[in-house]
Design a protein around this motif. Structure first.
Motif, PDB file in Angstrom:
ATOM      1  N   ALA A  60       0.824  -5.714  -0.229  1.00 22.64           N
ATOM      2  CA  ALA A  60       2.240  -5.426  -0.463  1.00 22.64           C
ATOM      3  C   ALA A  60       2.859  -6.433  -1.423  1.00 22.64           C
ATOM      4  CB  ALA A  60       2.998  -5.428   0.860  1.00 22.64           C
ATOM      5  N   GLU A  61       2.460  -7.686  -1.306  1.00 24.87           N
ATOM      6  CA  GLU A  61       3.002  -8.730  -2.188  1.00 24.87           C
ATOM      7  C   GLU A  61       2.614  -8.515  -3.643  1.00 24.87           C
ATOM      8  OE1 GLU A  61       1.512 -12.243  -0.375  1.00 24.87           O
ATOM      9  OE2 GLU A  61       3.096 -12.330   1.154  1.00 24.87           O
ATOM     10  N   ARG A  62       1.520  -7.772  -3.869  1.00 14.58           N
ATOM     11  CA  ARG A  62       1.094  -7.467  -5.230  1.00 14.58           C
ATOM     12  C   ARG A  62       1.577  -6.092  -5.681  1.00 14.58           C
ATOM     13  NH1 ARG A  62      -3.990  -9.504  -3.318  1.00 14.58           N
ATOM     14  NH2 ARG A  62      -4.917  -7.426  -3.467  1.00 14.58           N
ATOM     15  N   GLY A  63       2.484  -5.516  -4.875  1.00 13.75           N
ATOM     16  CA  GLY A  63       3.056  -4.224  -5.242  1.00 13.75           C
ATOM     17  C   GLY A  63       2.168  -3.035  -4.942  1.00 13.75           C
ATOM     18  N   LYS A  64       1.105  -3.236  -4.179  1.00 16.45           N
ATOM     19  CA  LYS A  64       0.195  -2.137  -3.842  1.00 16.45           C
ATOM     20  C   LYS A  64       0.571  -1.598  -2.468  1.00 16.45           C
ATOM     21  CE  LYS A  64      -3.619  -4.062  -6.549  1.00 16.45           C
ATOM     22  NZ  LYS A  64      -3.575  -3.030  -7.590  1.00 16.45           N
ATOM     23  N   ARG A  65       0.649  -0.261  -2.356  1.00 21.03           N
ATOM     24  CA  ARG A  65       1.058   0.366  -1.107  1.00 21.03           C
ATOM     25  C   ARG A  65      -0.088   1.087  -0.408  1.00 21.03           C
ATOM     26  NH1 ARG A  65       5.278  -2.283   0.172  1.00 21.03           N
ATOM     27  NH2 ARG A  65       5.713  -0.691   1.755  1.00 21.03           N
ATOM     28  N   GLU A  66      -1.288   0.902  -0.909  1.00 26.34           N
ATOM     29  CA  GLU A  66      -2.428   1.569  -0.284  1.00 26.34           C
ATOM     30  C   GLU A  66      -3.658   0.666  -0.304  1.00 26.34           C
ATOM     31  OE1 GLU A  66      -5.121   5.560  -1.125  1.00 26.34           O
ATOM     32  OE2 GLU A  66      -2.932   5.703  -1.243  1.00 26.34           O
ATOM     33  N   LEU A  67      -4.357   0.605   0.827  1.00 26.71           N
ATOM     34  CA  LEU A  67      -5.596  -0.150   0.926  1.00 26.71           C
ATOM     35  C   LEU A  67      -6.758   0.832   0.822  1.00 26.71           C
ATOM     36  CD1 LEU A  67      -3.396  -1.934   2.442  1.00 26.71           C
ATOM     37  CD2 LEU A  67      -5.323  -2.935   3.693  1.00 26.71           C
ATOM     38  N   PRO A  68      -7.694   0.609  -0.086  1.00 22.76           N
ATOM     39  CA  PRO A  68      -8.830   1.525  -0.230  1.00 22.76           C
ATOM     40  C   PRO A  68      -9.826   1.379   0.912  1.00 22.76           C
ATOM     41  CG  PRO A  68      -9.092  -0.355  -1.682  1.00 22.76           C
ATOM     42  CD  PRO A  68      -7.732  -0.497  -1.057  1.00 22.76           C
ATOM     43  N   ALA A 112       2.530   1.453   8.817  1.00 18.16           N
ATOM     44  CA  ALA A 112       1.471   1.966   7.948  1.00 18.16           C
ATOM     45  C   ALA A 112       0.745   3.094   8.662  1.00 18.16           C
ATOM     46  CB  ALA A 112       0.483   0.858   7.579  1.00 18.16           C
ATOM     47  N   GLU A 113      -0.065   3.809   7.906  1.00 18.14           N
ATOM     48  CA  GLU A 113      -0.904   4.866   8.467  1.00 18.14           C
ATOM     49  C   GLU A 113      -2.356   4.622   8.071  1.00 18.14           C
ATOM     50  OE1 GLU A 113       1.843   8.905   8.666  1.00 18.14           O
ATOM     51  OE2 GLU A 113       0.497   8.573   6.964  1.00 18.14           O
ATOM     52  N   LEU A 114      -3.239   4.845   9.011  1.00 15.12           N
ATOM     53  CA  LEU A 114      -4.672   4.820   8.744  1.00 15.12           C
ATOM     54  C   LEU A 114      -5.152   6.258   8.702  1.00 15.12           C
ATOM     55  CD1 LEU A 114      -7.565   3.585   8.631  1.00 15.12           C
ATOM     56  CD2 LEU A 114      -7.495   3.526  11.138  1.00 15.12           C
ATOM     57  N   LEU A 115      -5.750   6.653   7.590  1.00 15.00           N
ATOM     58  CA  LEU A 115      -6.251   8.016   7.423  1.00 15.00           C
ATOM     59  C   LEU A 115      -7.769   7.969   7.317  1.00 15.00           C
ATOM     60  CD1 LEU A 115      -3.643   9.185   4.774  1.00 15.00           C
ATOM     61  CD2 LEU A 115      -3.555   9.515   7.243  1.00 15.00           C
ATOM     62  N   LEU A 159       0.783   2.114   3.323  1.00 15.89           N
ATOM     63  CA  LEU A 159       1.904   1.351   3.871  1.00 15.89           C
ATOM     64  C   LEU A 159       3.175   2.184   3.842  1.00 15.89           C
ATOM     65  CD1 LEU A 159       1.266  -2.102   2.146  1.00 15.89           C
ATOM     66  CD2 LEU A 159       0.235  -1.157   4.221  1.00 15.89           C
ATOM     67  N   SER A 160       4.002   2.025   4.857  1.00 10.69           N
ATOM     68  CA  SER A 160       5.286   2.726   4.890  1.00 10.69           C
ATOM     69  C   SER A 160       6.146   2.272   3.722  1.00 10.69           C
ATOM     70  CB  SER A 160       6.009   2.447   6.211  1.00 10.69           C
ATOM     71  OG  SER A 160       5.232   2.907   7.303  1.00 10.69           O
ATOM     72  N   GLY A 161       6.958   3.181   3.214  1.00 13.89           N
ATOM     73  CA  GLY A 161       7.751   2.880   2.029  1.00 13.89           C
ATOM     74  C   GLY A 161       8.708   1.718   2.191  1.00 13.89           C
ATOM     75  N   ASP A 162       9.249   1.522   3.406  1.00 15.82           N
ATOM     76  CA  ASP A 162      10.235   0.456   3.612  1.00 15.82           C
ATOM     77  C   ASP A 162       9.635  -0.788   4.259  1.00 15.82           C
ATOM     78  OD1 ASP A 162       9.698   1.652   6.010  1.00 15.82           O
ATOM     79  OD2 ASP A 162      11.782   1.787   6.681  1.00 15.82           O
ATOM     80  N   MET A 210      -3.518  -8.884   6.268  1.00 13.49           N
ATOM     81  CA  MET A 210      -4.291  -8.225   5.222  1.00 13.49           C
ATOM     82  C   MET A 210      -3.430  -7.260   4.414  1.00 13.49           C
ATOM     83  SD  MET A 210      -7.663  -5.766   5.496  1.00 13.49           S
ATOM     84  CE  MET A 210      -8.673  -6.976   6.341  1.00 13.49           C
ATOM     85  N   PHE A 211      -2.586  -6.485   5.112  1.00 16.94           N
ATOM     86  CA  PHE A 211      -1.729  -5.515   4.433  1.00 16.94           C
ATOM     87  C   PHE A 211      -0.690  -6.234   3.567  1.00 16.94           C
ATOM     88  CE2 PHE A 211      -2.076  -2.245   8.156  1.00 16.94           C
ATOM     89  CZ  PHE A 211      -3.454  -2.380   8.128  1.00 16.94           C
ATOM     90  N   ALA A 212      -0.163  -7.352   4.102  1.00 16.97           N
ATOM     91  CA  ALA A 212       0.880  -8.086   3.395  1.00 16.97           C
ATOM     92  C   ALA A 212       0.398  -8.582   2.040  1.00 16.97           C
ATOM     93  CB  ALA A 212       1.354  -9.264   4.248  1.00 16.97           C
ATOM     94  N   LEU A 213      -0.874  -8.952   1.953  1.00 13.89           N
ATOM     95  CA  LEU A 213      -1.432  -9.425   0.689  1.00 13.89           C
ATOM     96  C   LEU A 213      -1.377  -8.329  -0.370  1.00 13.89           C
ATOM     97  CD1 LEU A 213      -4.527 -11.419   2.016  1.00 13.89           C
ATOM     98  CD2 LEU A 213      -2.349 -12.338   1.196  1.00 13.89           C
TER      99      LEU A 213
END
Length: 210
Positions: free
Chosen positions: A50-58, A18-21, A33-36, A45-48
């Motif tokens: 990703a499991e819902r199909g979200k690739r970005e954390l606000p 993943a990347e933090l911007l 989150l990285s595409g793969d 926290m990120f996995a939660l």
């Protein structure tokens, strides 16, 4: 814009998951989150997400993740921590970078990288810093306007290099108090001073008449 790659130090390839911007001007964060990357490859926290199909954390969740990995601002020995990290004031992103995002909770670390990601609209550290001088008979008010714009840009580049104002002062020979005034847009520095500061943060100063 500051960019950090997040990776699992326990894995041999240490490929970013993943990347933090971090947008310093807006003081906002997001994690992409990285595409793969699969949920099993990610911090909990990120996995939660990703499991819902979200690739970005606000911002809210990205900031919470960062706060879990740096000393809190109200910590009793914060002064000692800041001095140990050569910081003049509390800066959670500087603390994150200096500690590599290390946490007792997991094996994930961060590393700051230069340049832009596909989701990063900010300027890369080391690029040119430019501004326009509007007319040869420039008024005090217009001079202040470009100083207000370029000062924070110097600060952005300095922080992206992991430097404190004290570091920049030692590198350039410019008084730290003067650097503070310039970065906050409260000074009207000479071109020579700005050129020295730009070089000090690994950038090039470009001037044009408009």
């Amino acid at each position: 814009m500051r960019r950090f790659e997040i990776y699992n130090a326990a894995k041999r390839n240490r490929k970013p998951c993943a990347e933090l911007l971090y947008d310093e001007r807006a003081d906002t964060m997001r994690i992409v989150l990285s595409g793969d990357a699969q949920p099993a490859d990610l911090p909990i926290m990120f996995a939660l997400f990703a499991e819902r199909g979200k690739r970005e954390l606000p911002d809210k969740w990205a900031r919470r993740w960062v706060e879990e990995r740096v000393p809190p601002q109200g910590r009793q020995n914060l002064g000692e921590i800041l001095r140990a990290n050569d910081l003049d004031a509390y800066d959670e992103m500087a603390l994150l970078a200096k500690a590599g995002g290390r946490s007792a909770q997991d094996d994930f670390l961060v590393r700051e990288v230069a340049g832009e990601s596909s989701g990063n609209s900010g300027k890369a550290s080391g690029a040119a810093i430019s501004y326009a001088v509007v007319g040869l008979g420039e008024s005090t008010s217009s001079a202040r306007s470009w100083c207000e714009a370029i000062g924070p840009e110097i600060a952005d580049r300095r922080k992206a290099q992991g430097m404190t104002q004290r570091d920049l002062a030692e590198k350039t020979g410019i008084d730290q108090a003067a650097i503070s005034r310039i970065e906050s847009g409260r000074a009207n520095p000479t071109l020579n001073t700005l050129d020295a500061l730009a070089k000090g943060v690994g950038a090039t100063l470009l001037v044009k008449l408009a």
